[in-house]
Design a protein around this motif. Structure first.
Motif, PDB file in Angstrom:
ATOM      1  N   CYS A 635       0.781  -0.995   0.012  1.00 32.37           N
ATOM      2  CA  CYS A 635      -0.145   0.200  -0.021  1.00 32.37           C
ATOM      3  C   CYS A 635       0.896   1.341  -0.070  1.00 32.37           C
ATOM      4  O   CYS A 635       2.075   1.096   0.554  1.00 32.37           O
ATOM      5  CB  CYS A 635      -0.909  -0.050   1.249  1.00 32.37           C
ATOM      6  SG  CYS A 635      -2.198  -1.294   1.158  1.00 32.37           S
ATOM      7  N   PRO A 636       0.306   2.411  -0.395  1.00 32.37           N
ATOM      8  CA  PRO A 636       1.225   3.557  -0.287  1.00 32.37           C
ATOM      9  C   PRO A 636       1.816   3.849   1.176  1.00 32.37           C
ATOM     10  O   PRO A 636       0.989   3.675   2.169  1.00 32.37           O
ATOM     11  CB  PRO A 636       0.143   4.828  -0.600  1.00 32.37           C
ATOM     12  CG  PRO A 636      -0.848   3.971  -1.507  1.00 32.37           C
ATOM     13  CD  PRO A 636      -1.052   2.690  -1.035  1.00 32.37           C
ATOM     14  N   LYS A 637       2.779   4.417   1.048  1.00 30.62           N
ATOM     15  CA  LYS A 637       3.557   4.835   2.571  1.00 30.62           C
ATOM     16  C   LYS A 637       2.801   5.692   3.116  1.00 30.62           C
ATOM     17  O   LYS A 637       2.268   6.868   2.488  1.00 30.62           O
ATOM     18  CB  LYS A 637       5.103   5.209   2.235  1.00 30.62           C
ATOM     19  CG  LYS A 637       5.898   3.881   1.911  1.00 30.62           C
ATOM     20  CD  LYS A 637       7.242   4.391   1.613  1.00 30.62           C
ATOM     21  CE  LYS A 637       8.147   3.269   1.237  1.00 30.62           C
ATOM     22  NZ  LYS A 637       9.625   3.559   1.243  1.00 30.62           N
ATOM     23  N   LEU A 652       5.072  -8.379   6.873  1.00 28.62           N
ATOM     24  CA  LEU A 652       5.383  -9.078   5.529  1.00 28.62           C
ATOM     25  C   LEU A 652       6.159  -8.002   4.688  1.00 28.62           C
ATOM     26  O   LEU A 652       6.662  -8.136   3.535  1.00 28.62           O
ATOM     27  CB  LEU A 652       4.262  -9.499   4.924  1.00 28.62           C
ATOM     28  CG  LEU A 652       3.237 -10.671   4.993  1.00 28.62           C
ATOM     29  CD1 LEU A 652       2.322 -10.946   4.067  1.00 28.62           C
ATOM     30  CD2 LEU A 652       4.187 -11.918   5.286  1.00 28.62           C
ATOM     31  N   GLY A 653       6.562  -6.934   5.452  1.00 28.71           N
ATOM     32  CA  GLY A 653       7.404  -5.891   4.992  1.00 28.71           C
ATOM     33  C   GLY A 653       6.556  -4.628   5.113  1.00 28.71           C
ATOM     34  O   GLY A 653       5.521  -4.562   5.542  1.00 28.71           O
ATOM     35  N   SER A 654       7.556  -3.442   4.903  1.00 33.43           N
ATOM     36  CA  SER A 654       6.959  -2.069   5.051  1.00 33.43           C
ATOM     37  C   SER A 654       5.680  -1.888   4.325  1.00 33.43           C
ATOM     38  O   SER A 654       5.744  -2.040   2.953  1.00 33.43           O
ATOM     39  CB  SER A 654       8.147  -1.017   4.825  1.00 33.43           C
ATOM     40  OG  SER A 654       9.131  -1.109   5.619  1.00 33.43           O
ATOM     41  N   PHE A 655       4.618  -1.242   5.031  1.00 34.65           N
ATOM     42  CA  PHE A 655       3.280  -1.047   4.251  1.00 34.65           C
ATOM     43  C   PHE A 655       2.873  -1.963   3.120  1.00 34.65           C
ATOM     44  O   PHE A 655       2.344  -1.843   2.194  1.00 34.65           O
ATOM     45  CB  PHE A 655       3.666   0.202   3.555  1.00 34.65           C
ATOM     46  CG  PHE A 655       3.989   1.491   4.700  1.00 34.65           C
ATOM     47  CD1 PHE A 655       3.105   1.777   5.543  1.00 34.65           C
ATOM     48  CD2 PHE A 655       5.234   2.002   4.404  1.00 34.65           C
ATOM     49  CE1 PHE A 655       3.208   2.812   6.605  1.00 34.65           C
ATOM     50  CE2 PHE A 655       5.607   2.805   5.689  1.00 34.65           C
ATOM     51  CZ  PHE A 655       4.469   3.483   6.407  1.00 34.65           C
ATOM     52  N   CYS A 679      -3.815  -2.450   5.204  1.00 35.69           N
ATOM     53  CA  CYS A 679      -3.250  -2.642   3.789  1.00 35.69           C
ATOM     54  C   CYS A 679      -4.113  -3.867   3.400  1.00 35.69           C
ATOM     55  O   CYS A 679      -4.176  -4.901   3.749  1.00 35.69           O
ATOM     56  CB  CYS A 679      -1.837  -2.897   3.562  1.00 35.69           C
ATOM     57  SG  CYS A 679      -1.302  -2.656   2.040  1.00 35.69           S
ATOM     58  N   GLN A 680      -5.005  -3.642   2.300  1.00 34.58           N
ATOM     59  CA  GLN A 680      -6.023  -4.789   1.704  1.00 34.58           C
ATOM     60  C   GLN A 680      -5.134  -5.408   0.667  1.00 34.58           C
ATOM     61  O   GLN A 680      -4.154  -4.983   0.128  1.00 34.58           O
ATOM     62  CB  GLN A 680      -7.078  -4.126   1.585  1.00 34.58           C
ATOM     63  CG  GLN A 680      -7.898  -3.467   2.652  1.00 34.58           C
ATOM     64  CD  GLN A 680      -9.355  -2.993   2.249  1.00 34.58           C
ATOM     65  OE1 GLN A 680     -10.249  -3.171   2.734  1.00 34.58           O
ATOM     66  NE2 GLN A 680      -9.363  -2.029   1.012  1.00 34.58           N
ATOM     67  N   SER A 686      -7.667   0.459   4.206  1.00 33.67           N
ATOM     68  CA  SER A 686      -8.921   0.055   4.468  1.00 33.67           C
ATOM     69  C   SER A 686      -9.893   1.380   4.858  1.00 33.67           C
ATOM     70  O   SER A 686     -11.051   1.501   4.458  1.00 33.67           O
ATOM     71  CB  SER A 686      -9.013  -0.631   5.485  1.00 33.67           C
ATOM     72  OG  SER A 686      -8.359  -0.324   7.005  1.00 33.67           O
ATOM     73  N   ASP A 687      -9.054   2.753   4.738  1.00 28.81           N
ATOM     74  CA  ASP A 687      -9.766   3.970   5.122  1.00 28.81           C
ATOM     75  C   ASP A 687      -8.695   5.110   4.905  1.00 28.81           C
ATOM     76  O   ASP A 687      -7.819   5.057   4.744  1.00 28.81           O
ATOM     77  CB  ASP A 687     -10.142   3.929   6.499  1.00 28.81           C
ATOM     78  CG  ASP A 687     -11.527   5.022   6.620  1.00 28.81           C
ATOM     79  OD1 ASP A 687     -11.725   5.836   5.636  1.00 28.81           O
ATOM     80  OD2 ASP A 687     -12.206   4.654   7.693  1.00 28.81           O
ATOM     81  N   LYS A 688      -9.277   6.258   4.891  1.00 28.25           N
ATOM     82  CA  LYS A 688      -8.283   7.544   4.909  1.00 28.25           C
ATOM     83  C   LYS A 688      -7.750   7.727   6.214  1.00 28.25           C
ATOM     84  O   LYS A 688      -8.066   7.167   7.151  1.00 28.25           O
ATOM     85  CB  LYS A 688      -9.168   8.698   4.423  1.00 28.25           C
ATOM     86  CG  LYS A 688      -9.766   8.701   2.969  1.00 28.25           C
ATOM     87  CD  LYS A 688     -10.506  10.057   2.986  1.00 28.25           C
ATOM     88  CE  LYS A 688     -11.206  10.125   1.592  1.00 28.25           C
ATOM     89  NZ  LYS A 688     -11.935  11.347   1.189  1.00 28.25           N
ATOM     90  N   MET A 689      -6.264   8.247   5.973  1.00 29.02           N
ATOM     91  CA  MET A 689      -5.654   8.646   7.203  1.00 29.02           C
ATOM     92  C   MET A 689      -6.389   9.695   8.004  1.00 29.02           C
ATOM     93  O   MET A 689      -6.818  10.834   7.325  1.00 29.02           O
ATOM     94  CB  MET A 689      -4.373   9.050   6.852  1.00 29.02           C
ATOM     95  CG  MET A 689      -3.391   9.277   8.040  1.00 29.02           C
ATOM     96  SD  MET A 689      -1.571   9.609   7.516  1.00 29.02           S
ATOM     97  CE  MET A 689      -0.983  10.031   8.990  1.00 29.02           C
TER      98      MET A 689
END
Length: 762
Positions: A635-637, A652-655, A679-680, A686-689
Motif C-alpha cells: 500500500c502507499p507509504k 510481510l514488509g513495510s506497508f 493494507c488490503q 482500508s480507510d483514509k488517514m
C-alpha cells in the motif's frame, strides 16, 4: 368250556410258547361263563377275568370263535358301548398295522378313510411300535373310539362268531348275516332260499335247412345257457349265430332262418342264347344255365354254368365272337395299320406294314384274314441300314453300342484315349439312316500343358517324353544366389494338361516389416520389394521429439535388420516447482515436463505474480519464459507528523499486505477520522488517514467576551452537543484500540504507541 379244555391238551395250537399257553388255558378254564350278545349280523363274546396281548387275544378268538371283532357300522359301535362293561384296560379289536397299513386281519382288507373311528389326536403311533388297536368302552370321552397301542400290552379280547359258511347260498349269492342266522342275496339269474334254482328261457328248435347246438350250465335252456345255430351247405343264416339265456329268462335275440344262397343274375349273350333250370329260386344254389352262339360266331368260355354253395357261378359267362386270325404284331422298327369289320384280326380284316426311317421292309406290304382264320401270307420284318466297320485309334479305345446289329442304323461309337492323351476329333460317331457315319474317326494326341518360362532371377530345366511341355514332361526350377524360391522345386505335366503346381518365383530375402515410430517418420528405399534384401530405411522424428537409436537400418542377406528400430521420445524441459506463496498446475501431453507440457502459476491472496502466468515447454527443451515469483502487495507509504502520532505493524514488509497502522493525537487535540487502517489485498488502505484538531474550549471563551449573557445559553447548548459527540468518538476509538491490541487480531501482530499518552479527560 369244552373247546378250551381241549386246547389245553395241545397248547402249541395257540401259536405261543408253553408257559404262555398254560396261562391261557388256565385263564380259559377259570373264566366265568362268557357273556354273549347278539346284534345285527353275528354274535359277540368277551371275557371278564384275564387280559392278553393282542396276538394271544386273537389266537383265543380264532380257537373258540371266528376272530377278533371287525366293526361294521356306527350302530354296532353304539351297541357294543352300551352292553360291554367298562374295563380299565379296554378291549382289543381286529385291526393291526401290516406293512405300515392299518388292516382288518379277518379279511386282510385295508382300513378305508370312511371307516376310520379314531379317538381325538389318534393314532399317534408313539415310539413307532403302536401297531395294534383297542376300543374305548364307557370312557368319559371318546367312548366307542379307537386308539393305537403296543401289541404286547394286556387287554380284554372282544370276539365274534359268524353264521355264514363257505357253502352257504349254493355259492350263487351273497351270505348276509342276521341275528343268529343268515339270509341269501341271490346273484342275477338265480332264486330260492339257498339260491338253488336257475331262471329258465323258452326252449329253442333247429331252423329249417339248419342245426342247433346248445350248452347248458344250470339245466336245459336256463340262465347262462348258450345255443349256436348253423345252416346246411348252400344255405346262409339270416340272424344271430349265437343266443344266450339272460337273468331275465329271455334270449339275447330271435332265432335265425336258413336261406338259399344267391348267385349274380345272368343275361343273354350278344350273338347268342341262354337256357336255365332253377331248383330253389331264380339263380339260387344248384341253378344251371347253358349258352349257345349264332352261325358264324364261336363260343368263348364254358357251355354250362352252375350256382355253387359259395354264391358264385362255376365260371364266367362265355362270349360269342367272330372267327379270328392269328394276332399280328407290329414289326420291330415298323408300323401296322389294320381295318377290322368284326373285331381286331377277325374275318375280312386287312393289315398294311411300313418301316421307320433307317429301316427297310423284307416281305409283303399287305395281308388279309380269310374265312379259314388264316392270313394271306407271312408278316414282313424291318431291317436296319448298315454303315462301314470302324477300328480303335492309336493310343485310344473304341466303345460301340449296337441297337440293331453291328455298325447299323443308330449304332453309336465312342472314342477315348489313354491317360495323358487327348482326342483330336469327334468323341462320338453315329450311323445315319443313309448308312454313313456322322464324321471321320478321331486321333489320340498327347495332352499339352502351358509352356513354362525361366523365373526372373532363376533357371528352368525340363525333360520331355512325348513332346515339348506335354504329358509326363518334368521341369525343375532354381534361383540365383541371394534369392529364394517361392513355390515347388519341380512341376510335372499331368494327364489333365495342368502342371502339378504353379511355377515358382525367385524372391529376394525378406526382413520383418518396419513401422514408422510413434511421433516419427519412416523413409525406405526398396530395390527388390518392400523390406527385402538391400532395402534401407531412415528414421526421423517430429518437432519436439528426438530419436533414441540408429538413424538408418539395412536389410541383410539373412533377412535381419542391422539394428533395432529407434524410438521418438519427447524433448524434456527442466522440472518446475511451485513459487513461494503460490501454486503450480501443469498439463503433460507426452510425459512430465516434456514437449508441449503447459504449466500455469497462481499466487495466494495478497500476493501478485511477477512474471508470465503460463509457461510452455518448447521443442528446444526450454520453457517459453523464466518462472514467475509471488510478491506481496504494498500500500502507499504513510507519514505521521505532530500533533498526529502513528504506530504500524509490518508482518510481510513495510506497508505491505496485512500491515496495520494505528493513530492518535497529542494532548490538546482530538482525532478526526479512523483510528486504524489496514493494507488490503488490492494494495489500498482500508480507510483514509485521520487528522488531529485542536480542542474547542479556548475558542469559546473568546466568543463569550464579545457576546452578551444572552448567548450563554446557546453556547452551553452547543458545547453540550459537541462534548457528547466527542465522548462517543473517544469511546469508539478506545474500542478500536482494544481490538488492535488483542493478540487474536487478523495478522497476529500488535503495535505499541510510543512517545504518547492517552488522555482520559475530554
Amino acid at each position: 368250556m369244552g373247546s378250551a379244555v381241549g386246547l389245553c391238551s395241545s397248547p402249541r395250537a395257540w401259536g405261543c410258547d408253553w408257559n404262555i399257553a398254560r396261562l391261557l388255558c388256565f385263564a380259559a378254564i377259570s373264566w366265568v361263563l362268557m357273556t354273549q350278545m347278539e346284534v345285527g349280523a353275528w354274535t359277540y363274546h368277551y371275557g371278564d377275568k384275564s387280559d392278553y396281548s393282542w396276538e394271544v387275544a386273537r389266537n383265543f378268538c380264532r380257537s373258540f370263535y371266528t376272530d377278533l371283532v371287525a366293526i361294521q357300522n356306527q350302530r354296532e359301535i353304539a351297541y357294543l358301548n352300551s352292553v360291554l362293561p367298562h374295563h380299565r384296560t379296554y378291549y382289543w379289536i381286529g385291526i393291526r398295522k401290516i406293512n405300515n397299513v392299518w388292516t382288518w386281519v379277518g379279511t386282510s382288507k385295508a382300513l378305508t378313510k370312511e371307516a376310520e373311528n379314531w379317538a381325538s389326536r389318534e393314532p399317534n403311533n408313539k415310539g413307532r411300535n403302536q401297531d395294534c388297536v383297542e376300543m374305548y368302552i364307557k370312557r368319559d370321552n371318546d367312548a366307542g373310539r379307537w386308539n393305537d397301542e403296543r401289541c404286547q400290552k394286556k387287554k380284554r379280547a372282544l370276539c365274534y362268531q359268524a353264521s355264514c359258511q363257505s357253502s352257504s347260498c349254493s355259492q350263487r349269492g351273497d351270505c348276509v348275516e342276521t341275528i343268529g342266522n343268515y339270509t341269501c342275496d341271490c346273484y342275477p339269474g338265480f332264486y330260492g332260499l339257498e339260491c338253488e334254482h336257475a331262471v329258465k328261457c323258452p326252449a329253442l328248435a333247429a331252423p329249417g335247412r339248419g342245426g342247433l347246438n346248445c350248452t347248458h350250465w344250470h339245466g336245459d335252456f336256463t340262465y347262462n345257457s348258450s345255443c349256436a345255430f348253423s345252416c346246411e351247405t348252400g344255405f346262409v343264416r339270416n340272424g344271430s349265430e349265437t343266443l344266450e339265456c339272460t337273468a331275465l329268462g329271455q334270449w339275447t335275440g330271435l332265432p335265425p332262418l336258413c336261406e338259399a344262397i344267391k348267385c349274380p343274375m345272368l343275361d343273354s349273350l350278344s350273338r347268342g342264347q341262354l337256357n336255365c333250370s332253377h331248383w330253389h329260386g331264380d339263380f339260387m344254389y344248384n341253378s344251371t344255365c347253358s349258352f349257345s352262339c349264332e352261325t358264324g360266331f364261336v363260343r368263348i368260355g364254358s357251355e354250362t354254368l352252375e350256382c355253387t354253395a359259395l354264391g358264385q357261378w362255376t365260371g364266367s359267362p362265355p362270349l360269342c365272337e367272330a372267327l379270328k386270325c392269328p394276332v399280328l404284331a407290329t414289326p420291330g422298327r415298323g408300323q401296322l395299320n389294320c381295318t377290322n369289320w368284326h373285331g381286331d384280326f377277325t374275318y375280312n380284316s386287312t393289315c398294311a406294314f411300313s418301316c421307320e426311317t433307317g429301316f427297310v421292309r423284307n416281305g409283303s406290304e399287305t395281308l388279309e384274314c380269310t374265312a379259314l382264320g388264316q392270313w394271306t401270307g407271312h408278316p414282313p420284318h424291318c431291317e436296319a441300314v448298315k454303315c462301314p466297320v470302324l477300328d480303335s485309334p492309336d493310343r485310344g479305345q473304341l466303345n460301340c453300342t449296337h441297337r440293331h446289329g453291328d455298325f447299323t442304323y443308330n449304332s453309336t461309337c465312342a472314342f477315348s484315349c489313354e491317360t495323358g492323351f487327348v482326342r483330336n476329333g469327334s468323341e462320338t460317331l453315329e450311323c445315319t439312316a443313309l448308312g454313313q457315319w456322322t464324321g471321320h474317326p478321331p486321333r489320340c494326341e498327347a495332352v499339352k500343358c502351358p509352356v513354362l518360362d525361366s523365373p526372373d532371377r532363376g533357371q528352368l530345366n525340363c525333360t520331355h517324353r512325348h513332346g515339348d511341355f506335354t504329358y509326363n514332361s518334368t521341369c525343375a526350377f532354381s534361383c540365383e544366389m541371394g534369392f529364394v524360391r517361392n513355390g515347388s522345386e519341380t512341376l510335372e505335366c499331368t494327364a489333365l494338361g495342368q502342371w502339378t503346381g504353379h511355377p515358382p518365383r525367385c524372391e529376394a530375402v525378406k526382413c520383418p516389416v518396419l513401422d514408422s515410430p510413434d511421433r516419427g517418420q519412416l523413409n525406405c528405399t526398396h530395390r527388390h520389394g518392400d523390406f527385402t534384401y538391400n532395402s534401407t530405411c531412415a528414421f526421423s522424428c517430429e518437432t519436439g521429439f528426438v530419436r533414441n537409436g540408429s538413424e538408418t537400418l539395412e536389410c541383410t542377406a539373412l533377412g535381419q535388420w542391422t539394428e533395432h528400430p529407434p524410438r521418438c521420445e519427447a524433448v524434456k524441459c527442466p522440472v518446475l516447482d511451485s513459487p513461494g506463496r503460490g501454486q503450480l498446475k501443469c498439463t503433460h501431453w507426452h510425459g512430465d515436463f516434456t514437449y508441449n507440457s503447459t504449466c500455469a502459476f497462481s499466487c495466494e491472496t495478497g500476493f501478485v505474480r511477477n512474471g508470465s502466468e503460463m509457461l510452455e515447454c518448447t521443442a528446444l527443451g526450454q520453457w517459453s519464459d523464466h518462472p514467475p515469483l509471488c510478491e506481496v502487495m504494498r500500500c502507499p507509504k504513510l507519514r505521521g507528523l505532530e500533533p498526529i502520532l502513528m504506530n504500524c505493524s509490518h508482518p510481510l514488509g513495510s506497508f505491505s499486505y496485512g500491515s496495520v497502522c494505528r493513530f492518535r493525537c497529542t494532548q490538546g487535540y482530538f482525532l478526526n477520522g479512523t483510528s486504524r487502517v489496514r493494507c488490503q489485498p488490492d494494495a489500498h488502505w482500508s480507510d483514509k488517514m485521520p487528522t488531529c484538531q485542536e480542542e474547542a474550549a479556548p475558542y469559546f471563551k473568546q466568543v463569550l467576551l464579545y457576546m452578551g449573557g444572552g448567548a450563554v445559553a446557546l453556547v452551553a447548548l452547543l458545547l453540550t452537543g459537541m462534548l457528547i459527540a466527542l465522548l462517543i468518538k473517544r469511546l469508539s476509538d478506545k474500542e478500536e484500540e482494544k481490538t488492535l491490541l488483542n493478540p487474536t487480531s487478523d495478522l497476529g501482530v500488535t503495535g505499541v504507541f510510543t512517545n504518547a499518552t492517552f488522555d482520559s479527560n475530554l
